[in-house]
Write a protein that holds these residues in place. Structure first.
Motif, PDB file in Angstrom:
ATOM      1  N   LEU A  54      41.018  60.719  53.650  1.00 13.05           N
ATOM      2  CA  LEU A  54      41.516  60.914  52.287  1.00 13.05           C
ATOM      3  C   LEU A  54      40.386  61.248  51.324  1.00 13.05           C
ATOM      4  N   LYS A  55      39.305  60.505  51.415  1.00 13.66           N
ATOM      5  CA  LYS A  55      38.190  60.724  50.499  1.00 13.66           C
ATOM      6  C   LYS A  55      37.533  62.075  50.739  1.00 13.66           C
ATOM      7  N   ASN A  56      37.522  62.527  51.985  1.00 11.42           N
ATOM      8  CA  ASN A  56      36.995  63.867  52.283  1.00 11.42           C
ATOM      9  C   ASN A  56      37.850  64.960  51.653  1.00 11.42           C
ATOM     10  N   GLN A  57      39.129  64.641  51.419  1.00 11.37           N
ATOM     11  CA  GLN A  57      40.033  65.589  50.767  1.00 11.37           C
ATOM     12  C   GLN A  57      40.005  65.471  49.252  1.00 11.37           C
ATOM     13  N   GLY A  58      39.222  64.532  48.728  1.00 12.15           N
ATOM     14  CA  GLY A  58      39.148  64.334  47.286  1.00 12.15           C
ATOM     15  C   GLY A  58      40.304  63.528  46.725  1.00 12.15           C
ATOM     16  N   VAL A  59      40.947  62.726  47.582  1.00 14.23           N
ATOM     17  CA  VAL A  59      42.086  61.910  47.178  1.00 14.23           C
ATOM     18  C   VAL A  59      41.652  60.446  47.106  1.00 14.23           C
ATOM     19  N   ARG A  60      41.958  59.782  46.008  1.00 11.25           N
ATOM     20  CA  ARG A  60      41.646  58.358  45.867  1.00 11.25           C
ATOM     21  C   ARG A  60      42.453  57.549  46.879  1.00 11.25           C
ATOM     22  N   ALA A  61      41.793  56.653  47.584  1.00  6.76           N
ATOM     23  CA  ALA A  61      42.451  55.851  48.614  1.00  6.76           C
ATOM     24  C   ALA A  61      42.677  54.429  48.117  1.00  6.76           C
ATOM     25  N   SER A  62      43.936  54.005  48.133  1.00  5.12           N
ATOM     26  CA  SER A  62      44.308  52.653  47.725  1.00  5.12           C
ATOM     27  C   SER A  62      45.020  51.973  48.886  1.00  5.12           C
ATOM     28  N   ILE A  63      44.686  50.704  49.139  1.00  3.67           N
ATOM     29  CA  ILE A  63      45.262  49.944  50.248  1.00  3.67           C
ATOM     30  C   ILE A  63      46.149  48.841  49.685  1.00  3.67           C
ATOM     31  N   PHE A  64      47.384  48.789  50.133  1.00  3.27           N
ATOM     32  CA  PHE A  64      48.363  47.784  49.704  1.00  3.27           C
ATOM     33  C   PHE A  64      48.074  46.476  50.440  1.00  3.27           C
ATOM     34  N   VAL A  65      47.726  45.426  49.689  1.00  2.79           N
ATOM     35  CA  VAL A  65      47.321  44.169  50.321  1.00  2.79           C
ATOM     36  C   VAL A  65      47.974  42.973  49.635  1.00  2.79           C
ATOM     37  N   ASP A  66      48.093  41.885  50.386  1.00  2.00           N
ATOM     38  CA  ASP A  66      48.490  40.613  49.804  1.00  2.00           C
ATOM     39  C   ASP A  66      47.323  40.066  48.977  1.00  2.00           C
ATOM     40  N   PRO A  67      47.592  39.108  48.077  1.00  3.46           N
ATOM     41  CA  PRO A  67      46.517  38.577  47.231  1.00  3.46           C
ATOM     42  C   PRO A  67      45.600  37.622  47.994  1.00  3.46           C
ATOM     43  N   ASP A  68      44.841  38.180  48.902  1.00  2.00           N
ATOM     44  CA  ASP A  68      43.935  37.424  49.765  1.00  2.00           C
ATOM     45  C   ASP A  68      42.546  38.040  49.634  1.00  2.00           C
ATOM     46  N   PRO A  69      41.569  37.289  49.121  1.00  2.00           N
ATOM     47  CA  PRO A  69      40.228  37.860  48.931  1.00  2.00           C
ATOM     48  C   PRO A  69      39.652  38.511  50.177  1.00  2.00           C
ATOM     49  N   THR A  71      58.339  36.168  42.152  1.00  5.18           N
ATOM     50  CA  THR A  71      59.264  35.143  42.620  1.00  5.18           C
ATOM     51  C   THR A  71      58.945  33.783  42.022  1.00  5.18           C
ATOM     52  N   ALA A  72      57.667  33.449  41.919  1.00  6.81           N
ATOM     53  CA  ALA A  72      57.248  32.120  41.451  1.00  6.81           C
ATOM     54  C   ALA A  72      57.017  32.048  39.950  1.00  6.81           C
ATOM     55  N   TYR A  73      57.055  33.173  39.268  1.00  7.97           N
ATOM     56  CA  TYR A  73      56.669  33.240  37.857  1.00  7.97           C
ATOM     57  C   TYR A  73      57.463  32.287  36.967  1.00  7.97           C
ATOM     58  N   LEU A  74      58.777  32.258  37.106  1.00 10.40           N
ATOM     59  CA  LEU A  74      59.603  31.457  36.209  1.00 10.40           C
ATOM     60  C   LEU A  74      59.398  29.962  36.413  1.00 10.40           C
ATOM     61  N   ALA A  75      59.074  29.569  37.624  1.00 10.22           N
ATOM     62  CA  ALA A  75      58.879  28.146  37.900  1.00 10.22           C
ATOM     63  C   ALA A  75      57.515  27.649  37.418  1.00 10.22           C
ATOM     64  N   ASP A  76      56.476  28.439  37.644  1.00  8.92           N
ATOM     65  CA  ASP A  76      55.115  28.020  37.268  1.00  8.92           C
ATOM     66  C   ASP A  76      54.230  29.253  37.250  1.00  8.92           C
ATOM     67  N   LYS A  77      54.111  29.878  36.086  1.00 10.95           N
ATOM     68  CA  LYS A  77      53.413  31.151  36.025  1.00 10.95           C
ATOM     69  C   LYS A  77      51.915  31.019  36.310  1.00 10.95           C
ATOM     70  N   GLU A  78      51.318  29.901  35.935  1.00 15.77           N
ATOM     71  CA  GLU A  78      49.902  29.725  36.214  1.00 15.77           C
ATOM     72  C   GLU A  78      49.642  29.614  37.712  1.00 15.77           C
ATOM     73  N   LYS A  79      50.493  28.855  38.396  1.00 13.54           N
ATOM     74  CA  LYS A  79      50.369  28.744  39.844  1.00 13.54           C
ATOM     75  C   LYS A  79      50.661  30.081  40.519  1.00 13.54           C
ATOM     76  N   ALA A  80      51.638  30.807  39.974  1.00 14.50           N
ATOM     77  CA  ALA A  80      52.032  32.084  40.562  1.00 14.50           C
ATOM     78  C   ALA A  80      50.907  33.103  40.517  1.00 14.50           C
ATOM     79  N   ILE A  81      50.156  33.086  39.437  1.00 16.51           N
ATOM     80  CA  ILE A  81      49.135  34.129  39.274  1.00 16.51           C
ATOM     81  C   ILE A  81      47.790  33.747  39.871  1.00 16.51           C
ATOM     82  N   ALA A  82      47.605  32.478  40.203  1.00  9.86           N
ATOM     83  CA  ALA A  82      46.285  32.010  40.659  1.00  9.86           C
ATOM     84  C   ALA A  82      45.726  32.817  41.831  1.00  9.86           C
ATOM     85  N   PRO A  83      46.485  33.049  42.904  1.00 12.48           N
ATOM     86  CA  PRO A  83      45.903  33.826  44.017  1.00 12.48           C
ATOM     87  C   PRO A  83      45.590  35.271  43.649  1.00 12.48           C
TER      88      PRO A  83
END
Length: 238
Positions: A121-136, A159-171
């Motif tokens: 992709l990069k050789n073609q001049g296209v930005r490459a983005s990888i779809f990943v879970d929130p895992d460092p 899914t978790a936002y309404l119950a606890d948004k701080e916990k939901a966004i932490a990862p």
């Protein structure tokens, strides 16, 4: 400010339900741009149940904002990317029968495969983005293989936002930190809507782009497309 890319797949789903060309997905994309969207996203699938491969070719001719093509990097997808040269290719691990994206890549076990695709992709001049879970670790390996960005799969946040948004966004904050330290960009997408988008953008200001389709199209039914896009853009002005 985080940019809004509108995923127009669901407009194509509606068109395909009756045949013909109503709604016209090319006109829809141009309208989205005219109403303020800063990018257009499509995710063609092998069965063409919504966006068709020919749609992608026609869209490329007229889109003036960033064009993002999502998909599993099989031969047909890679040929389409090579033909259309979008601004960005987002690689997702969906098989042909998956209804919608439901997991990010394991960038450890698929490292060699993805590295080869990213290089192409990069050789073609296209930005490459990888779809990943929130895992460092997944983020770090995406950066190591040369990806320009990761797209954080945000279903668990939504899914978790309404119950606890701080916990939901932490990862997601941890994953974003890993991306920032690795020097790659951050996108986000899946199940983001008018209720949870502003908090995400405020808490993770490094996000370059969000890709939103299903919720935005549903809102547009009630609120109108122009008004809906403006409302989503407002959520990102934090």
């Amino acid at each position: 400010m985080t940019r809004l890319s509108v995923n127009i797949n669901k407009f194509a789903t509606l068109r395909n339900a009756r045949g013909g060309n109503n709604p016209d997905v090319v006109k829809t994309a141009l309208d989205c741009e005219r109403f303020g969207a800063q990018g257009i996203t499509v995710h063609p699938r092998p069965d063409e149940r919504h966006i068709r491969y020919n749609d992608v070719i026609e869209l490329k001719k007229v889109i003036s904002t960033e064009f993002n093509i999502e998909g599993y990097p099989d031969d047909r997808y890679m040929e389409l990317v090579q033909k259309t040269k979008p601004a960005q290719a987002t690689l997702v691990p969906d098989g042909p029968h998956v209804l919608t994206s439901n997991a990010g890549w394991d960038t450890v076990s698929h490292y060699s495969f993805l590295q080869e695709i990213v290089t192409e992709l990069k050789n073609q001049g296209v930005r490459a983005s990888i779809f990943v879970d929130p895992d460092p670790k997944m983020v770090e390996m995406a950066a190591k293989m040369g990806a320009d960005r990761v797209e954080l799969y945000t279903e668990s946040y939504a899914t978790a936002y309404l119950a606890d948004k701080e916990k939901a966004i932490a990862p997601f904050k941890e994953a974003a930190k890993a991306a920032h330290e690795a020097g790659i960009g951050i996108n986000a997408g899946h199940d983001l809507d008018l209720d949870n988008l502003a908090y995400l953008a405020k808490e993770i200001s490094e996000i370059d782009e969000v890709s939103i389709g299903h919720a935005l199209v549903c809102d547009a039914i009630y609120l109108g497309l122009e008004n809906t896009i403006q409302m989503y853009l407002k959520q990102l002005q934090v």
